[in-house]
Design a protein around this motif. Structure first.
Motif, PDB file in Angstrom:
ATOM      1  N   SER A  51       0.839  -1.210   0.000  1.00  0.00           N
ATOM      2  CA  SER A  51       0.000   0.000   0.000  1.00  0.00           C
ATOM      3  C   SER A  51       0.867   1.251   0.000  1.00  0.00           C
ATOM      4  O   SER A  51       0.455   2.302  -0.485  1.00  0.00           O
ATOM      5  CB  SER A  51      -0.934   0.005   1.214  1.00  0.00           C
ATOM      6  OG  SER A  51      -0.259   0.404   2.393  1.00  0.00           O
ATOM      7  N   GLU A  52       2.088   1.130   0.531  1.00  0.00           N
ATOM      8  CA  GLU A  52       3.011   2.269   0.612  1.00  0.00           C
ATOM      9  C   GLU A  52       3.939   2.360  -0.605  1.00  0.00           C
ATOM     10  O   GLU A  52       4.856   3.175  -0.625  1.00  0.00           O
ATOM     11  CB  GLU A  52       3.839   2.159   1.896  1.00  0.00           C
ATOM     12  CG  GLU A  52       3.004   2.255   3.166  1.00  0.00           C
ATOM     13  CD  GLU A  52       3.810   1.968   4.442  1.00  0.00           C
ATOM     14  OE1 GLU A  52       5.001   1.593   4.335  1.00  0.00           O
ATOM     15  OE2 GLU A  52       3.233   2.106   5.535  1.00  0.00           O
ATOM     16  N   GLY A  53       3.717   1.470  -1.564  1.00  0.00           N
ATOM     17  CA  GLY A  53       4.554   1.504  -2.759  1.00  0.00           C
ATOM     18  C   GLY A  53       5.983   1.049  -2.521  1.00  0.00           C
ATOM     19  O   GLY A  53       6.906   1.465  -3.219  1.00  0.00           O
ATOM     20  N   ARG A  54       6.184   0.157  -1.531  1.00  0.00           N
ATOM     21  CA  ARG A  54       7.543  -0.291  -1.211  1.00  0.00           C
ATOM     22  C   ARG A  54       7.953  -1.503  -2.056  1.00  0.00           C
ATOM     23  O   ARG A  54       8.643  -2.413  -1.582  1.00  0.00           O
ATOM     24  CB  ARG A  54       7.636  -0.608   0.279  1.00  0.00           C
ATOM     25  CG  ARG A  54       7.303   0.587   1.158  1.00  0.00           C
ATOM     26  CD  ARG A  54       8.512   1.351   1.583  1.00  0.00           C
ATOM     27  NE  ARG A  54       9.336   0.567   2.509  1.00  0.00           N
ATOM     28  CZ  ARG A  54      10.603   0.861   2.781  1.00  0.00           C
ATOM     29  NH1 ARG A  54      11.192   1.886   2.183  1.00  0.00           N
ATOM     30  NH2 ARG A  54      11.274   0.137   3.648  1.00  0.00           N
ATOM     31  N   VAL A  55       7.505  -1.537  -3.291  1.00  0.00           N
ATOM     32  CA  VAL A  55       7.905  -2.590  -4.225  1.00  0.00           C
ATOM     33  C   VAL A  55       8.960  -1.990  -5.161  1.00  0.00           C
ATOM     34  O   VAL A  55       8.747  -0.931  -5.746  1.00  0.00           O
ATOM     35  CB  VAL A  55       6.698  -3.101  -5.037  1.00  0.00           C
ATOM     36  CG1 VAL A  55       7.132  -4.175  -6.018  1.00  0.00           C
ATOM     37  CG2 VAL A  55       5.620  -3.639  -4.109  1.00  0.00           C
ATOM     38  N   ILE A  56      10.087  -2.665  -5.259  1.00  0.00           N
ATOM     39  CA  ILE A  56      11.220  -2.117  -6.006  1.00  0.00           C
ATOM     40  C   ILE A  56      11.520  -3.019  -7.207  1.00  0.00           C
ATOM     41  O   ILE A  56      11.611  -4.240  -7.063  1.00  0.00           O
ATOM     42  CB  ILE A  56      12.484  -2.068  -5.117  1.00  0.00           C
ATOM     43  CG1 ILE A  56      12.200  -1.364  -3.776  1.00  0.00           C
ATOM     44  CG2 ILE A  56      13.647  -1.423  -5.863  1.00  0.00           C
ATOM     45  CD1 ILE A  56      12.048   0.125  -3.867  1.00  0.00           C
ATOM     46  N   HIS A 120       7.365 -10.576 -10.956  1.00  0.00           N
ATOM     47  CA  HIS A 120       8.680 -11.148 -11.251  1.00  0.00           C
ATOM     48  C   HIS A 120       9.698 -10.028 -11.485  1.00  0.00           C
ATOM     49  O   HIS A 120       9.407  -9.046 -12.142  1.00  0.00           O
ATOM     50  CB  HIS A 120       8.587 -12.038 -12.489  1.00  0.00           C
ATOM     51  CG  HIS A 120       9.851 -12.804 -12.736  1.00  0.00           C
ATOM     52  ND1 HIS A 120      10.279 -13.814 -11.904  1.00  0.00           N
ATOM     53  CD2 HIS A 120      10.801 -12.671 -13.694  1.00  0.00           C
ATOM     54  CE1 HIS A 120      11.429 -14.298 -12.357  1.00  0.00           C
ATOM     55  NE2 HIS A 120      11.763 -13.617 -13.435  1.00  0.00           N
ATOM     56  N   GLY A 121      10.872 -10.173 -10.894  1.00  0.00           N
ATOM     57  CA  GLY A 121      11.907  -9.155 -11.058  1.00  0.00           C
ATOM     58  C   GLY A 121      11.795  -8.027 -10.047  1.00  0.00           C
ATOM     59  O   GLY A 121      12.592  -7.087 -10.063  1.00  0.00           O
ATOM     60  N   ALA A 122      10.824  -8.130  -9.139  1.00  0.00           N
ATOM     61  CA  ALA A 122      10.648  -7.084  -8.120  1.00  0.00           C
ATOM     62  C   ALA A 122      10.933  -7.657  -6.733  1.00  0.00           C
ATOM     63  O   ALA A 122      10.945  -8.864  -6.526  1.00  0.00           O
ATOM     64  CB  ALA A 122       9.230  -6.536  -8.170  1.00  0.00           C
ATOM     65  N   ALA A 123      11.179  -6.766  -5.807  1.00  0.00           N
ATOM     66  CA  ALA A 123      11.349  -7.145  -4.404  1.00  0.00           C
ATOM     67  C   ALA A 123      10.486  -6.229  -3.560  1.00  0.00           C
ATOM     68  O   ALA A 123      10.231  -5.080  -3.932  1.00  0.00           O
ATOM     69  CB  ALA A 123      12.807  -7.021  -3.982  1.00  0.00           C
ATOM     70  N   ILE A 124      10.036  -6.748  -2.426  1.00  0.00           N
ATOM     71  CA  ILE A 124       9.198  -5.924  -1.556  1.00  0.00           C
ATOM     72  C   ILE A 124       9.905  -5.743  -0.214  1.00  0.00           C
ATOM     73  O   ILE A 124      10.435  -6.694   0.356  1.00  0.00           O
ATOM     74  CB  ILE A 124       7.774  -6.508  -1.428  1.00  0.00           C
ATOM     75  CG1 ILE A 124       6.893  -5.574  -0.618  1.00  0.00           C
ATOM     76  CG2 ILE A 124       7.761  -7.901  -0.842  1.00  0.00           C
ATOM     77  CD1 ILE A 124       5.431  -5.718  -0.939  1.00  0.00           C
ATOM     78  N   LEU A 125       9.958  -4.518   0.241  1.00  0.00           N
ATOM     79  CA  LEU A 125      10.632  -4.185   1.491  1.00  0.00           C
ATOM     80  C   LEU A 125       9.629  -4.234   2.637  1.00  0.00           C
ATOM     81  O   LEU A 125       8.426  -4.337   2.406  1.00  0.00           O
ATOM     82  CB  LEU A 125      11.239  -2.777   1.402  1.00  0.00           C
ATOM     83  CG  LEU A 125      11.983  -2.418   0.116  1.00  0.00           C
ATOM     84  CD1 LEU A 125      12.508  -0.980   0.193  1.00  0.00           C
ATOM     85  CD2 LEU A 125      13.129  -3.385  -0.137  1.00  0.00           C
ATOM     86  N   TYR A 126      10.136  -4.108   3.862  1.00  0.00           N
ATOM     87  CA  TYR A 126       9.236  -3.904   4.996  1.00  0.00           C
ATOM     88  C   TYR A 126       8.574  -2.531   4.853  1.00  0.00           C
ATOM     89  O   TYR A 126       9.109  -1.661   4.158  1.00  0.00           O
ATOM     90  CB  TYR A 126      10.030  -3.947   6.301  1.00  0.00           C
ATOM     91  CG  TYR A 126      10.055  -5.305   6.978  1.00  0.00           C
ATOM     92  CD1 TYR A 126       9.033  -6.223   6.800  1.00  0.00           C
ATOM     93  CD2 TYR A 126      11.086  -5.664   7.827  1.00  0.00           C
ATOM     94  CE1 TYR A 126       9.049  -7.447   7.439  1.00  0.00           C
ATOM     95  CE2 TYR A 126      11.122  -6.889   8.473  1.00  0.00           C
ATOM     96  CZ  TYR A 126      10.094  -7.781   8.272  1.00  0.00           C
ATOM     97  OH  TYR A 126      10.112  -8.987   8.898  1.00  0.00           O
TER      98      TYR A 126
END
Lengths: 262, 262
Positions: A51-56, A120-126
């Motif tokens: 929800s916070e857009g923390r997908v990189i 795919h190819g993305a990572a999600i942070l805390y």
């Protein structure tokens, strides 16, 4: 006797940032459920992070020299190593595919960065600040619905010598997350020795049982009847975690000379 | 959506050995509850140990020479050190008042020996064979009540960097205690990547929330609606725990030369 009920809330998969509170509110209503005074809302940390857009996008991450070293040591992509270095409060050591780090005060593999359940190819942070996220959600429920609830941000985590992950609390708001039993008597009148109970962790694990890890789409669980004390003061990170220099596991396991008695 | 309910079962304090199954059965009936197909019974390991007479008068324990050394190193009574040496599969190291050991495959302070909720001057050990205790209880319920249930033996345990204890499964019977999700989704693809869920740990923590640590007298919790798969094959200790030489936490933290990247 008082029973505790865990009510799973299914939420459609979202892409991009979204309004966390509105999304939860609509999902609860659509399911014919409601939020009541005294409920504890368990919300997946990954869902909040989304929800916070923390997908990189990993391709967009430029690794520094230290990240290239960490990447080689841990046998992970250098872009992931870079994110771990950016996110971690401290990095302990590595195994192939595994970086043991401290994040938000917790010992956690890869600083909580995950590449599952994202594109795919993305990572999600805390979440950027899980304590603030939990407190904001609690206050939105109070203001909009007039209900005094607790919120716990949950993650699933591997624990020493265990097979499989269990639920753990990344942050909490609005309830006594740790019960201090120091000075209390046990059944036989002994003063208690192990004296604190990680209630937020217990409830996170109970919620984790319903959330699943794959395609369940259950990022929210309403926990009803827990009897936990609803409070207004902020629950700080330090209410849940201790420093690694105080942690008995880390202190015992990282002793330079381990004496084996048997 | 399916809800999960935790039903606490209060049991009067017992002294000396007792019949575990009969005691639970009577307590459930007295409370107007019943045991149903598909229920998971969470039972405190301490309660089971008491039923098996695993309460030791510390004054009756004669410490060996190794126990005297351990006692000095850990600043604990030599009788307790002796019991830890007898009980532990392996002892890692010590801090004042704290011995980190492996018991039943789990990393656990003081080999699971506790001095609370027993008579003063006594210590209580883990059940002799928790897997067998769980399986026996499951079969007694099947034979006597005709109900197919799961049983999980629970303890409360401190975890790395956490404040307070949370619930953990010492043993399980009659249900899929770990869900293997390998192949279900595209993860890191590394060997260390986590793809299993410790369902027995999750449910133990949920039950632990109701059991308390002091004078609650709730050693049994019926977990209803979990949707966990009831099975007939035995759940082995090795389904829940991995060896310390495979544990990523122990391997990372006990590395002789820890490289700090940040």
């Amino acid at each position: 006797m008082k029973q505790v009920t865990y009510i799973p809330i299914k939420v459609p998969v979202k892409r991009g940032r979204f309004n966390l509170y509105q999304t939860i509110k609509e999902a609860v209503e659509e399911q014919g459920e409601e939020i009541l005074d005294g409920d504890i809302l368990a919300v997946s940390s990954k869902f909040i992070a989304m929800s916070e857009g923390r997908v990189i996008d990993l391709q967009s991450v430029k690794p520094c020299a230290e990240a290239v070293k960490l990447s080689a040591a841990a046998h992970i992509p250098s872009s992931l190593a870079e994110l771990i270095i950016r996110e971690a409060d401290r990095i302990y050591s590595t195994l192939p595919g595994f970086v043991l780090a401290i994040k938000h005060g917790m010992v956690v593999p890869n600083a909580g960065i995950d590449r599952s359940n994202v594109e795919h190819g993305a990572a999600i942070l805390y979440p950027k600040d899980p304590v603030a996220s939990a407190e904001r959600l609690r206050l939105q429920i109070l203001v909009d619905l007039g209900k005094r609830v607790g919120v716990v941000v949950t993650d699933s985590r591997l624990m020493p010598t265990r097979i499989g992950t269990t639920g753990i609390a990344v942050a909490a708001a609005g309830f006594e997350a740790v019960s201090d039993e120091r000075g209390k008597m046990d059944l036989f009148g002994n003063v208690m020795r192990v004296t604190r109970r990680a209630l937020a962790d217990d409830i996170s694990a109970g919620a984790n049982l319903l959330m699943g890890e794959t395609s369940e789409s259950i990022p929210v669980v309403i926990v009803r009847g827990s009897g936990l004390t609803i409070i207004d003061r902020a629950v700080e990170k330090e209410d849940l975690v201790i420093g690694s220099d105080e942690c008995v596991f880390i202190r015992c396991l990282s002793q330079k000379e381990t004496t084996l008695y048997i």
